[in-house]
Design a protein around this motif. Structure first.
Motif: not given
Length: 385
Positions: A74-92
């Protein structure tokens, strides 16, 4: 901004849904293969045992995952979304509605997408490097086992010289930055990539040398396609711009071929020494057949069973080696989504966040398991033959 999460059951459903192109392709291929298995030779015989079906299922799963990676992830493997750093599985992901199904890593990248795209690297390098190692090993192993004497002694000495080095140390020497920046990898690639061209040219020549209407087209096509691929891989000079390889991948590719070829050589040499004593080889010699015709058209076809089994196992070994190199940070770029690099990146924070390390680890383990199951089934069928 607070991150919302979905439940475990929704994560499972989400993962299954993301793989829908893979399930569809597997259903079509497996259904057709099972129904026509009696006409598919050794491959069709794999469907006669549970081990064979399991191996085929796992290998096809990762093959089609690599093919449809851009649709599955669903995402680019190199794309970074700062708020999702170390997000747990299932994070929206806020404002998008998409989900980090397996969570985010320390650089805010989607672990699921990186695992999916990592399969492409493995499925490109491991089988292709194994195929080239087979070409090198077969081309040198056949004359060593057939002729014996000084030819065998010289080629065996070279093979044993390479095998004397510890594998990990050998890979470390071949893919360190100091070596990668020199012409050595390209010179080695130039030598190794000649072997398939030589092999198929001699193969067709020995078969059709008295039938020029078939010899010239086959040899011409071999030289044309082989030269095209050779120019693209070794000199990065493909005029069509289709065939190219990243320098980092080329170095790893060459290292795998260099380290694997001696093992294939010894297997082919041993098989040749055994098969050349058979009655059908003596009959071919009595007919006046040339040595290379006997090696390629009498001995090699009767050695295919052990070689196919070894190829499956060798792809698994190569996959593990790629993971090991990635874990040590050798060869591929640091941002690469390959499974070894992903495990290395996740291991640094393993006590705090274990979820980024699990998907690439299970992916690596399952693919190697599938290859081992496939090799076991092929070994059983080859013994029956």
């Amino acid at each position: 901004m607070q991150i919302e999460y979905i439940g475990a059951f929704q994560i499972v459903l989400g993962v299954l849904y993301q793989f829908w192109p893979v399930w569809l392709a597997m259903a079509i291929v497996l259904f057709a293969s099972f129904n026509f298995r009696k006409h598919l030779g050794l491959y069709g015989q794999l469907y006669d045992s549970g081990v064979g079906i399991s191996g085929v299922f796992i290998c096809f799963f990762w093959l089609f995952t690599a093919i449809f990676a851009s649709r599955v992830a669903p995402f680019d493997p190199l794309a970074q979304i700062p708020i999702m750093k170390d997000a747990l599985p299932g994070a929206i992901v806020p404002d998008s509605g998409k989900t980090y199904l397996f969570g985010g890593d320390k650089l805010s990248r989607d672990v699921f997408s990186r695992m999916v795209f990592g399969s492409q690297i493995v499925l490109i390098i491991a089988p292709a490097a194994t195929a080239f190692a087979l070409m090198v090993g077969i081309t040198l192993g056949l004359p060593a086992g057939y002729y014996g004497g000084k030819i065998d002694a010289f080629l065996s000495f070279l093979a044993n010289l390479v095998l004397a080095f510890p594998v990990i140390l050998l890979f470390y020497l071949l893919v360190t930055p100091g070596i990668m920046d020199t012409p050595i990898p390209y010179a080695m690639a130039g030598v190794f990539f000649l072997f398939p061209i030589i092999f198929f040219t001699v193969l067709f020549y020995t078969r059709f040398k008295t039938r020029p209407e078939k010899l010239y087209p086959y040899v011409g096509l071999t030289l044309l396609l082989g030269g095209w691929v050779y120019a693209g891989l070794v000199f990065n000079a493909d005029p069509l711009g289709i065939i190219s390889i990243d320098p980092n991948q080329l170095n790893i590719f060459v290292a795998v071929v260099f380290a694997s070829s001696p093992g294939v050589f010894r297997i082919v040499r041993g098989l040749t020494m055994d098969i050349k004593t058979r009655d059908y080889v003596s009959a071919a010699q009595t007919r006046g057949e040339r040595p290379w015709y006997i090696m390629l058209w009498e001995i090699l076809p009767n050695a295919r069973g052990p070689l196919i089994v070894d190829a499956c196992l060798r792809i698994g070994y190569t996959t593990i080696l790629l993971g090991t190199l990635g874990y040590f940070g050798l060869g591929l770029a640091p941002e690469s989504p390959d499974w070894g690099t992903a495990i290395k990146d996740a291991s640094r924070l393993l006590r705090s966040f274990i979820h980024p390390a699990l998907p690439p680890t299970f992916a690596l383990m399952s693919f190697v398991l599938g290859l081992n199951l496939l090799a076991d089934a092929l070994r059983e069928q080859s013994m029956k033959d």
